[in-house]
Design a protein around this motif. Structure first.
Motif, PDB file in Angstrom:
ATOM      1  N   THR A 265       0.829  -1.208   0.000  1.00  0.00           N
ATOM      2  CA  THR A 265       0.000   0.000   0.000  1.00  0.00           C
ATOM      3  C   THR A 265       0.862   1.255   0.000  1.00  0.00           C
ATOM      4  O   THR A 265       0.371   2.335  -0.268  1.00  0.00           O
ATOM      5  CB  THR A 265      -0.931   0.065   1.228  1.00  0.00           C
ATOM      6  OG1 THR A 265      -0.131   0.283   2.397  1.00  0.00           O
ATOM      7  CG2 THR A 265      -1.742  -1.183   1.393  1.00  0.00           C
ATOM      8  N   LYS A 266       2.165   1.096   0.310  1.00  0.00           N
ATOM      9  CA  LYS A 266       3.024   2.276   0.327  1.00  0.00           C
ATOM     10  C   LYS A 266       3.478   2.661  -1.066  1.00  0.00           C
ATOM     11  O   LYS A 266       4.114   3.700  -1.244  1.00  0.00           O
ATOM     12  CB  LYS A 266       4.247   2.018   1.210  1.00  0.00           C
ATOM     13  CG  LYS A 266       3.897   1.894   2.685  1.00  0.00           C
ATOM     14  CD  LYS A 266       5.124   1.575   3.519  1.00  0.00           C
ATOM     15  CE  LYS A 266       4.746   1.460   4.987  1.00  0.00           C
ATOM     16  NZ  LYS A 266       5.909   1.020   5.797  1.00  0.00           N
ATOM     17  N   GLY A 267       3.212   1.801  -2.052  1.00  0.00           N
ATOM     18  CA  GLY A 267       3.531   2.156  -3.433  1.00  0.00           C
ATOM     19  C   GLY A 267       4.678   1.351  -4.019  1.00  0.00           C
ATOM     20  O   GLY A 267       5.132   1.641  -5.116  1.00  0.00           O
ATOM     21  N   TYR A 268       5.167   0.356  -3.282  1.00  0.00           N
ATOM     22  CA  TYR A 268       6.291  -0.431  -3.786  1.00  0.00           C
ATOM     23  C   TYR A 268       5.821  -1.485  -4.775  1.00  0.00           C
ATOM     24  O   TYR A 268       4.746  -2.058  -4.629  1.00  0.00           O
ATOM     25  CB  TYR A 268       7.029  -1.118  -2.639  1.00  0.00           C
ATOM     26  CG  TYR A 268       7.712  -0.149  -1.729  1.00  0.00           C
ATOM     27  CD1 TYR A 268       8.710   0.678  -2.226  1.00  0.00           C
ATOM     28  CD2 TYR A 268       7.354  -0.037  -0.395  1.00  0.00           C
ATOM     29  CE1 TYR A 268       9.335   1.590  -1.404  1.00  0.00           C
ATOM     30  CE2 TYR A 268       7.974   0.868   0.431  1.00  0.00           C
ATOM     31  CZ  TYR A 268       8.966   1.681  -0.083  1.00  0.00           C
ATOM     32  OH  TYR A 268       9.584   2.575   0.728  1.00  0.00           O
TER      33      TYR A 268
ATOM     34  N   ARG B  81      -0.147   2.124  -8.214  1.00  0.00           N
ATOM     35  CA  ARG B  81       0.585   1.884  -6.971  1.00  0.00           C
ATOM     36  C   ARG B  81       1.142   3.173  -6.401  1.00  0.00           C
ATOM     37  O   ARG B  81       1.010   3.460  -5.214  1.00  0.00           O
ATOM     38  CB  ARG B  81       1.760   0.950  -7.265  1.00  0.00           C
ATOM     39  CG  ARG B  81       1.490  -0.489  -7.006  1.00  0.00           C
ATOM     40  CD  ARG B  81       2.755  -1.312  -6.960  1.00  0.00           C
ATOM     41  NE  ARG B  81       3.880  -0.827  -7.700  1.00  0.00           N
ATOM     42  CZ  ARG B  81       4.313  -1.351  -8.850  1.00  0.00           C
ATOM     43  NH1 ARG B  81       3.678  -2.360  -9.397  1.00  0.00           N
ATOM     44  NH2 ARG B  81       5.390  -0.868  -9.446  1.00  0.00           N
ATOM     45  N   ARG B  82       1.812   3.936  -7.268  1.00  0.00           N
ATOM     46  CA  ARG B  82       2.455   5.179  -6.822  1.00  0.00           C
ATOM     47  C   ARG B  82       1.410   6.160  -6.289  1.00  0.00           C
ATOM     48  O   ARG B  82       1.610   6.826  -5.284  1.00  0.00           O
ATOM     49  CB  ARG B  82       3.217   5.824  -7.980  1.00  0.00           C
ATOM     50  CG  ARG B  82       4.368   4.984  -8.438  1.00  0.00           C
ATOM     51  CD  ARG B  82       5.662   5.575  -7.952  1.00  0.00           C
ATOM     52  NE  ARG B  82       6.653   4.522  -7.790  1.00  0.00           N
ATOM     53  CZ  ARG B  82       7.875   4.735  -7.306  1.00  0.00           C
ATOM     54  NH1 ARG B  82       8.221   5.937  -6.917  1.00  0.00           N
ATOM     55  NH2 ARG B  82       8.720   3.751  -7.179  1.00  0.00           N
ATOM     56  N   ILE B  84      -1.585   5.510  -5.104  1.00  0.00           N
ATOM     57  CA  ILE B  84      -2.123   5.046  -3.825  1.00  0.00           C
ATOM     58  C   ILE B  84      -1.101   5.284  -2.717  1.00  0.00           C
ATOM     59  O   ILE B  84      -1.429   5.787  -1.638  1.00  0.00           O
ATOM     60  CB  ILE B  84      -2.501   3.546  -3.914  1.00  0.00           C
ATOM     61  CG1 ILE B  84      -3.696   3.358  -4.835  1.00  0.00           C
ATOM     62  CG2 ILE B  84      -2.800   2.986  -2.531  1.00  0.00           C
ATOM     63  CD1 ILE B  84      -3.986   1.915  -5.195  1.00  0.00           C
ATOM     64  N   GLY B  85       0.171   4.950  -3.005  1.00  0.00           N
ATOM     65  CA  GLY B  85       1.207   5.119  -1.994  1.00  0.00           C
ATOM     66  C   GLY B  85       1.364   6.566  -1.567  1.00  0.00           C
ATOM     67  O   GLY B  85       1.641   6.868  -0.411  1.00  0.00           O
ATOM     68  N   GLN B 108      10.712   1.788   8.754  1.00  0.00           N
ATOM     69  CA  GLN B 108       9.368   1.340   8.392  1.00  0.00           C
ATOM     70  C   GLN B 108       8.386   2.514   8.360  1.00  0.00           C
ATOM     71  O   GLN B 108       7.322   2.427   7.757  1.00  0.00           O
ATOM     72  CB  GLN B 108       8.870   0.246   9.348  1.00  0.00           C
ATOM     73  CG  GLN B 108       9.780  -0.957   9.351  1.00  0.00           C
ATOM     74  CD  GLN B 108       9.133  -2.202   9.922  1.00  0.00           C
ATOM     75  OE1 GLN B 108       8.037  -2.581   9.546  1.00  0.00           O
ATOM     76  NE2 GLN B 108       9.809  -2.854  10.851  1.00  0.00           N
ATOM     77  N   ASP B 111      10.231   4.870   5.053  1.00  0.00           N
ATOM     78  CA  ASP B 111      10.521   4.315   3.723  1.00  0.00           C
ATOM     79  C   ASP B 111       9.681   4.947   2.615  1.00  0.00           C
ATOM     80  O   ASP B 111      10.191   5.326   1.569  1.00  0.00           O
ATOM     81  CB  ASP B 111      10.384   2.777   3.720  1.00  0.00           C
ATOM     82  CG  ASP B 111       9.044   2.282   4.255  1.00  0.00           C
ATOM     83  OD1 ASP B 111       8.194   3.129   4.621  1.00  0.00           O
ATOM     84  OD2 ASP B 111       8.842   1.063   4.322  1.00  0.00           O
ATOM     85  N   ARG B 112       8.371   5.110   2.886  1.00  0.00           N
ATOM     86  CA  ARG B 112       7.504   5.668   1.852  1.00  0.00           C
ATOM     87  C   ARG B 112       7.899   7.117   1.520  1.00  0.00           C
ATOM     88  O   ARG B 112       7.919   7.508   0.357  1.00  0.00           O
ATOM     89  CB  ARG B 112       6.049   5.625   2.333  1.00  0.00           C
ATOM     90  CG  ARG B 112       5.092   6.238   1.354  1.00  0.00           C
ATOM     91  CD  ARG B 112       3.717   6.566   1.924  1.00  0.00           C
ATOM     92  NE  ARG B 112       3.271   5.755   3.015  1.00  0.00           N
ATOM     93  CZ  ARG B 112       2.132   5.058   3.020  1.00  0.00           C
ATOM     94  NH1 ARG B 112       1.373   5.075   1.962  1.00  0.00           N
ATOM     95  NH2 ARG B 112       1.773   4.381   4.075  1.00  0.00           N
ATOM     96  N   ASP B 115      11.405   6.792  -0.440  1.00  0.00           N
ATOM     97  CA  ASP B 115      11.421   6.051  -1.706  1.00  0.00           C
ATOM     98  C   ASP B 115      10.344   6.518  -2.683  1.00  0.00           C
ATOM     99  O   ASP B 115      10.568   6.556  -3.881  1.00  0.00           O
ATOM    100  CB  ASP B 115      11.226   4.556  -1.450  1.00  0.00           C
ATOM    101  CG  ASP B 115      12.317   3.988  -0.576  1.00  0.00           C
ATOM    102  OD1 ASP B 115      13.428   4.541  -0.608  1.00  0.00           O
ATOM    103  OD2 ASP B 115      12.068   3.005   0.147  1.00  0.00           O
ATOM    104  N   ILE B 116       9.153   6.808  -2.168  1.00  0.00           N
ATOM    105  CA  ILE B 116       8.047   7.111  -3.081  1.00  0.00           C
ATOM    106  C   ILE B 116       7.906   8.622  -3.265  1.00  0.00           C
ATOM    107  O   ILE B 116       7.676   9.104  -4.358  1.00  0.00           O
ATOM    108  CB  ILE B 116       6.713   6.531  -2.539  1.00  0.00           C
ATOM    109  CG1 ILE B 116       6.859   5.029  -2.240  1.00  0.00           C
ATOM    110  CG2 ILE B 116       5.574   6.785  -3.517  1.00  0.00           C
ATOM    111  CD1 ILE B 116       7.068   4.165  -3.451  1.00  0.00           C
TER     112      ILE B 116
END
Lengths: 361, 287
Positions: A265-268, B81-82, B84-85, B108, B111-112, B115-116
């Motif tokens: 859900t974080k986009g990975y 995905r991106r 939503i993230g 944890q 990370d988002r 990375d995102i």
């Protein structure tokens, strides 16, 4: 609307911080101490068993040394020379006393100290086993990761079939197949020996593979690898299949866990989720098994070294058994036992490093 | 424009029965919508569909999930995905299994962001520290360096809440976030989620089977039966006078701790039969 939430609660929450480095150090020392003790007991047991078994089975080393037609007198003299005329228990006592002082006796066939012979061959076998392990981890790991990434698809099916084939053929047969393929039909690797004999070796240790790298002699390194690659691959294929199968199973199970779902859900993307979230946790059960299987792999070097005329411990062990070289057999078996317990210790330590839940236990 | 608008979403087990039957609902920033229903009614399935984490055995057969006007279902997987993230988050049910046991807490949460969303590590860590303070975790520095097994369940749920709010998402799905917790901690966590939601103005989809929780936390609710929305109402209207017989029976079945003598009132068979007939009629109509 929030009335029942508004009654203020005791908001004491505890943060049990990570234990100190000191506590971790103490745990490691305790593990090492217990392991040292069990290793000593294991080695003592192995020493007793090997010593008496090879003396009980038929075959006389003295008879192997003398030409046919030797007199009883000659036999008795030689037996006395090697101490083989004394009662077995006395012989054992003499041997153990020597071992405790670092004297493993003298080889009957070569008349050189057993310790020198064995330590001279050990590096060759260790290098072979480590190269086989590295190959197995690379091959098996890649198969597991690809199989997980494309699970449920045709590629996973292909990997399962390849795994099954690799598992159902024993290492020495893989050795023959490899010799046929890459030694005869398409001769790109050497099929015998450890290094081309005409080469001038500047090495001070017997770890040719590592030392050639350290000395930046890549020409020698390439020659050594060309000799080692096939025996190492033959040893690695069955282990790679086991790693591939178990790691894939464990990865697939991990991929359904909550923290993996949360990471999605974080986009990975899928690949990143497998590598970062699942791999380390899935690798733990595989690691224990790899430790056990690695000791089997070291056992497998005996036949594979023979097949490829690779001058390691295993090849020496076969010669020693054929020649009834009792002190040499004893020395080799003790060394193998030491390697096995050492490998198990390394696996346990690695497990603790990879699993934070065990690190402080 | 509505922030999250689900239109006629249908989901089924691949080659099997329907799990969601033309579900429609809306959530706006600052609003909390409860999704209630018995086990298997499909309430979690809606949240999973929105976040793109439906299990592989399940497929979406129709409808739209409009996030800020864009239908997520028509986007290529990577873009979806991106997106939503970057704009949605999940508060999971079980804090004991939702944190990766082999990573420290800090990464944890960050990370988002790194990375995102491309934050610098330092910014992300500062943000994580501030969030842990906001969820009332003492000594955030130490907790960020800790591994999940070193923390209690309540602590871990606070961390997961902090992590959900890390990227300042527009929408959060809370999937029964208190079910796995000890009753004494449940209330604190509910209050924490409600408070954070109100402060950050997030749209919140709150999946629960507990109407008591709905009455405290939500403004709107959707009652589900067999993947069908049988009632969509404001919480005030619903608790005053539920319109559908099934939701009325569900409300009546909620145990009343203030009146132990009232006993338990299971949903009557007649009501179940009636709502099942409705589902069957729906299936005939859509077939």
């Amino acid at each position: 609307m929030y009335e029942y939430l508004d009654q203020d609660e005791d908001r004491q929450v505890h943060a049990d911080g990570p234990p100190s480095a000191e506590a971790t150090g103490r745990a490691v020392i305790r593990l090492l101490a217990t392991r040292l003790l069990t290793t000593l007991v294991t080695l003592a047991g192995v020493a007793v068993i090997v010593f008496f078994v090879i003396r009980v089975v038929p075959g006389n080393p003295i008879a192997m040394m003398l030409p046919p037609g030797a007199t009883d007198e000659d036999i008795a003299r030689l037996s006395a020379l090697y101490g083989l005329d004394k009662p077995m228990v006395t012989q054992f006592g003499i041997w153990v006393a020597g071992v405790l002082q670092g004297d493993f006796g003298t080889s009957i066939t070569t008349r050189q100290p057993v310790l020198d012979l064995v330590l001279g061959r050990l590096p060759a076998t260790l290098e072979l086993a480590i190269m086989a392990l590295v190959l197995a981890v690379i091959l098996g790991g890649t198969a597991a990761l690809i199989g997980t990434r494309f699970r449920g698809g045709r590629r996973e099916g292909a990997i399962d079939v390849a795994n099954g084939m690799a598992l159902s053929v024993p290492d020495f047969l893989w050795g023959l197949v490899l010799i046929l393929l890459f030694g005869v039909l398409w001769p790109i690797f050497h099929i015998s020996g450890r290094v081309t004999p005409s080469l001038d070796l500047p090495f001070t240790t017997d770890f040719y593979l590592f030392e050639s790298l350290l000395r930046l002699r890549f020409d020698l390194w390439a020659d050594i690898v060309a000799h080692m690659f096939m025996p190492a691959l033959a040893l690695a294929i069955p282990l790679a299949a086991i790693i591939g199968q178990l790691l894939k199973q464990s990865l697939k199970e991990t991929m359904n866990l909550d923290y993996v779902t949360l990471a999605r859900t974080k986009g990975y993307g899928e690949t990143r989720v497998i590598l970062r979230e699942a791999l380390r946790n899935a690798a733990l059960p595989t690691l224990t098994l790899v430790g056990v299987q690695f000791t089997f792999l070291i056992g497998g070097t005996v036949i594979i070294e023979r097949l490829f005329s690779y001058e390691g411990l295993g090849n020496m062990a076969i010669d020693a058994v054929i020649n009834r070289d009792l002190p040499l057999i004893q020395g080799i078996v003790l060394l193998f036992a030491l390697i096995f317990t050492g490998v198990n210790l390394i696996v346990d330590l690695l497990y603790a490093v990879l699993n934070p839940r065990l690190r402080h236990a | 424009m509505t922030y999250l608008s689900i239109r006629d979403l249908s989901v089924r087990l691949k080659g099997g029965p329907s799990l969601l039957r033309r579900v429609s609902l809306d959530v706006e920033p600052g609003e909390v919508r409860g999704l209630v229903g018995e086990s298997g009614a499909g309430k979690s399935m809606i949240g999973k569909a929105v976040l793109g984490i439906l299990p592989p055995s399940v497929e979406i057969t129709g409808g739209q999930i409009l996030l800020d006007g864009t239908d997520l279902l028509t986007l290529p997987p990577k873009d979806r995905r991106r997106r939503i993230g970057a704009s949605c988050a999940l508060i999971p049910q079980d804090p004991l299994t939702a944190l990766n046991p082999s990573h420290r807490i800090g990464p944890q949460i960050t990370d988002r962001l790194v990375d995102i969303l491309g934050w610098t590590r330092a910014d992300a860590e500062a943000r994580a520290k501030a969030l842990l303070a906001e969820v009332q975790i003492p000594d955030p520095d130490r907790v960020l360096r800790a591994y999940p097994h070193e923390l209690s369940g309540g602590m871990r749920q606070r961390i997961l809440i902090a992590s959900a709010f890390a990227a300042e998402p527009k929408l959060i799905v809370a999937d029964e976030p208190t079910t796995a917790l000890d009753v004494t901690v449940q209330k604190q966590i509910l209050k924490l989620i409600a408070g954070m939601q109100a402060r950050h103005g997030t749209a919140l989809l709150f999946v629960t089977h507990d109407l008591g929780v709905v009455s405290k936390v939500c403004q709107y609710l959707s009652v589900l039966y067999a993947g069908m929305v049988v009632e969509d109402a404001t919480v005030v209207d619903f608790f005053a006078a539920p319109r559908h017989a099934y939701s009325a029976a569900l409300l009546a079945a909620t145990p009343k701790y203030t009146d132990p003598a009232a006993g338990l009132n299971p949903v009557p068979d007649a009501v179940i039969d009636a709502v099942r007939a409705e589902v069957a009629a729906f299936d005939r109509g859509s077939a």
